[in-house]
Motif scaffolding. Structure first.
Motif, PDB file in Angstrom:
ATOM      1  N   ASP A 170      -0.293   8.105  -7.931  1.00  0.00           N
ATOM      2  CA  ASP A 170       0.122   6.932  -8.878  1.00  0.00           C
ATOM      3  C   ASP A 170       1.643   6.569  -8.575  1.00  0.00           C
TER       4      ASP A 170
ATOM      5  N   GLN B  52       4.584  -1.186  -4.859  1.00  0.00           N
ATOM      6  CA  GLN B  52       3.681  -2.307  -5.208  1.00  0.00           C
ATOM      7  C   GLN B  52       4.371  -3.651  -5.027  1.00  0.00           C
TER       8      GLN B  52
ATOM      9  N   GLU C 119       0.591  -1.277  -0.022  1.00  0.00           N
ATOM     10  CA  GLU C 119      -0.107  -0.092   0.069  1.00  0.00           C
ATOM     11  C   GLU C 119       0.974   1.310   0.046  1.00  0.00           C
ATOM     12  N   PRO C 120       0.375   2.226  -0.729  1.00  0.00           N
ATOM     13  CA  PRO C 120       1.514   3.544  -0.842  1.00  0.00           C
ATOM     14  C   PRO C 120       1.058   4.385   0.371  1.00  0.00           C
TER      15      PRO C 120
ATOM     16  N   ARG D 106       2.305   4.609  -5.739  1.00  0.00           N
ATOM     17  CA  ARG D 106       1.791   3.222  -5.814  1.00  0.00           C
ATOM     18  C   ARG D 106       2.843   2.432  -6.497  1.00  0.00           C
TER      19      ARG D 106
END
Ligand code: SF4
Length: 349
Positions: free
Chosen positions: A166, A173, A134-135, A169
């Motif tokens: 983004d 990931q 999770e970012p 993310r």
């Protein structure tokens, strides 16, 4: 490659902090991650260290926090500022007990729905405590991303926020988001600083457009600061036995939930007679004397504060309640600078 360099750099110089387990790969207690991340949101690491240790000693679990009374919770927050954070921690702890058996919900959107928990804190809990991919995105990561890509914008509008999230993310990931996220934060704090970043020591130097163009300090662009001026009266009521009256302040946009001197907004047109609003705290019959002590100026977040200081001596002795603070204890009890300036003006000038 860039991820390896970042992780290696982090593991090599990872500072020892009270909220970090010795083993960098250990899963953490979500409650402890939550507390440390909320404390660190607007407060320096050095200040947070001792508060974090004391907090975990007195409220070691979410149950202890939920059961504590609010006054005690706020007392433990003294010195960290922005008291709404402590109030939200307390409210969220109660919800976690009532709705989720004392654990955090599985789903990110349910975590973000808890009081005081935004996207950043939810990402920190999920990645660092549960090792989920999770970012997170905070000021440190925004600065790094802006410099790596020469992004000349902040995540202000929705499309700009999407671009930054983004990017966050993509970094998070893999399986080791827990360490990447923390490494990026550490890098932002210690190397990619707002002024004079230490680029020669940076594990991402090869990828960084800002350093290759020698313009790191110009990124990200500065936030336009919009300052609001707030005019008010700060009231010092001294009892006949020399104690100072305090309240749980709700009435201002900048000291929400914080214990302190009574304070209220007033218009510039206000005269120098006795302000009716102060009768909330003392009746006219109880006043021995009052006088205006002059003005103080202060700034909190975006507020430029200009306050007239009103001193009132009461005919009555203090009652037995936590509202009254002995003069010897006022520095600890009124731990924000605005209150301390007013007390100085009224009692020592
Ligand atoms: S090279 Fe410098 S500007 Fe670029 S990310 Fe690293 S510290 Fe920041």
């Amino acid at each position: 490659m860039k991820l390896n360099s970042l992780v290696q750099w982090f593991l090599k110089q990872r500072a020892s902090l009270p909220w970090r387990p010795e083993d960098p790969h250990a899963k953490r207690d979500p409650y402890a991650v939550w507390i440390s991340e909320v404390m660190l949101q607007q407060t320096q690491v050095e200040t947070v260290k001792k508060h974090y240790i004391a907090w975990l000693k007195d409220f070691p679990t979410v149950y202890d926090l939920a059961q504590a009374d609010e006054e005690n919770v706020l007392l433990h927050w003294q010195g960290l500022g922005y008291y709404s954070r402590a109030k939200n921690l307390h409210k969220a702890a109660k919800i976690l007990i009532e709705k989720y058996n004392g654990d955090f919900p599985k789903n990110r959107s349910e975590i973000e729905a808890l009081p005081g928990i935004g996207k950043y804190t939810a990402g920190a809990i999920l990645s660092m405590a549960r090792h989920e991919s999770e970012p997170i995105l905070d000021g440190n990561l925004i600065r790094i991303f802006s410099r790596l890509h020469l992004w000349n914008f902040l995540p202000t509008s929705k499309p700009e926020q999407d671009i930054y999230w983004d990017e966050a993310r993509t970094w998070s990931q893999g399986k080791n988001a827990y360490i990447i996220n923390e490494a990026l934060m550490e890098m932002g704090r210690t190397l990619c600083k707002p002024q004079n970043p230490l680029c020669p020591n940076c594990p991402l130097q090869q990828e960084c457009k800002a350093t290759s163009e020698n313009c790191s300090s110009q990124y990200p662009p500065r936030k336009k600061s919009i300052q609001e001026t707030w005019h008010g009266v700060i009231v010092i009521i001294e009892s006949a036995d020399g104690k100072i009256f305090s309240v749980q302040e709700e009435d201002t946009p900048f000291l929400k939930g914080q214990r302190g001197l009574p304070l209220f907004e007033f218009s510039k047109a206000h005269g120098k007679g006795f302000p009716g609003k102060a009768e909330r705290w003392i009746t006219p019959e109880s006043i021995e004397e009052y006088h205006w002590c002059g003005a103080i100026k202060h700034a909190i977040t975006k507020y430029k504060i200009e306050c007239q200081v009103l001193y009132i001596r009461s005919k009555d002795k203090s009652k037995k309640s936590s509202h009254w603070v002995a003069r010897a204890n006022i520095k600890q009890a009124f731990a924000n600078s605005l209150n301390l300036k007013a007390l100085h003006k009224a009692l020592e000038d």
